[in-house]
Design an enzyme around this catalytic site. Sequence first.
Site, PDB file in Angstrom:
ATOM      1  N   ASP A  28      27.126 -36.719  62.996  1.00 18.06           N
ATOM      2  CA  ASP A  28      28.515 -36.824  62.540  1.00 18.06           C
ATOM      3  C   ASP A  28      29.016 -35.432  62.155  1.00 18.06           C
ATOM      4  O   ASP A  28      28.575 -34.852  61.163  1.00 18.06           O
ATOM      5  CB  ASP A  28      28.577 -37.779  61.340  1.00 18.06           C
ATOM      6  CG  ASP A  28      29.980 -37.973  60.806  1.00 18.06           C
ATOM      7  OD1 ASP A  28      30.925 -37.324  61.314  1.00 18.06           O
ATOM      8  OD2 ASP A  28      30.142 -38.767  59.854  1.00 18.06           O
TER       9      ASP A  28
ATOM     10  N   HIS B  99      13.937 -26.079  77.730  1.00 20.86           N
ATOM     11  CA  HIS B  99      12.664 -26.715  77.374  1.00 20.86           C
ATOM     12  C   HIS B  99      11.591 -25.665  77.093  1.00 20.86           C
ATOM     13  O   HIS B  99      10.564 -25.976  76.479  1.00 20.86           O
ATOM     14  CB  HIS B  99      12.232 -27.626  78.530  1.00 20.86           C
ATOM     15  CG  HIS B  99      11.178 -28.622  78.178  1.00 20.86           C
ATOM     16  ND1 HIS B  99      10.795 -28.896  76.875  1.00 20.86           N
ATOM     17  CD2 HIS B  99      10.405 -29.429  78.966  1.00 20.86           C
ATOM     18  CE1 HIS B  99       9.848 -29.821  76.875  1.00 20.86           C
ATOM     19  NE2 HIS B  99       9.587 -30.149  78.128  1.00 20.86           N
TER      20      HIS B  99
END
Length: 417
Positions: A360, A147
Amino acid sequence: MNINQINTKLIKPITPTPQNLKNYHISFLDQHVVKKYIAVVLYYQSAPDNGRLEDSLAETLVHFYPLAGRYIKTDLTVDCSDQGAEFIEAEARGDVRVTDLIGKTDTIHLCPEQYFGLDEGVDDPLLSIQVTRFSCGGATIAVSVSHRVFDVSSLETFLSAWSSASKTGGGVAPVIPSFALASLLPNKDEKFGLDSNKCQGKEQKIAVKRLLFEKRALTRLTSERTSGVRAACAVIAKALIRLDRTTHGKSRDFVVFQPINMRGRTGVPSPKNACGNMSFGSFTRRVSAKEEVGIGELVGLIGDGVRRGIAEYTEILCPDRDGRDVIIHVRNKNIKEVFKSETFVVSFTDWSKFGFYEVDFGWGRPIWSGVGPQRPRGNQTIMMRSKEGDGIEAWVHLNEDDMDLFEQDVEIKLFLS
């Protein structure tokens, strides 16, 4: 579930990072985020091992070069010397299928070791990936990013770029990120800063439960002008407020906290595909313990809090303002309001708008997406979109004792999955 890590390597950019990009100075927002890693897990029913994952990762890291570097906290910089992203290959033993894991919240064994930023050592990878293969031919891909350099929107941009490179073999134009936020909001001397970690409570043993708000339930809870996410948040917030009253033996004032992704919401637009931290905390108004607030009122409160947060931060990129001063002023005001007396903070994070189901790699889209391990200091609920796209999954994180009581709430029982 027995997971065996069989190989760990460092994947470096396929071409060296130019000398003028070797030192990446983190932004003011990066400087003051909570020290932790953000992780998402993607589940694929069929995932042939054709070697493209590693090759395409090396290609993608050319453009996302800070993720292959190491954070130097004393200098507030990332050393982009192509040390590499961590890539772990693992296998699940036994007859467990990927489809058996759908709906299960125990993702820790599917994820890389979580460094959690407690030390932020110079050898800690900023990006770690674990690919776990199953005997059924399926796989999970867990991606964990610091982060300190990325928020969830940046992670989505990276996943889009990596999966596109894997699927097309580099046959289409790559997704090019922008790291301009660091120059638009440069880091600042610590004496002017804000330590988000000081606003956290004590560490605790965390339990996770997944609530499912299907389309039919959301239709019952919402009107045409109400978002399904806010309605689901209101139901959970109401239950957490009841829980807080039970555990403390009295009603307490409360606020609802939610980070806002400010990309596309600032007066001066942020760069396209802006990577780094660009999320800001919003708070509802402080609600008195004497007020009786229903679901409808909570929905309105949450919406008002988000709109107020957007208004407060809209000028952070304006050339005639020092955005850092805006951030300091707003955050200090909020912290003073929230912590001036005993106040219960209900915390939500909305991941439902991110396109994790579009990732994908060439095998088809994920059959499910899940949240990686979290270590919140207090309650935290992460909202995810359901696979069908018309429902909301809520990943509720509470300490173990509170979770036992939370599960007994009459309203919550309706949505436990």
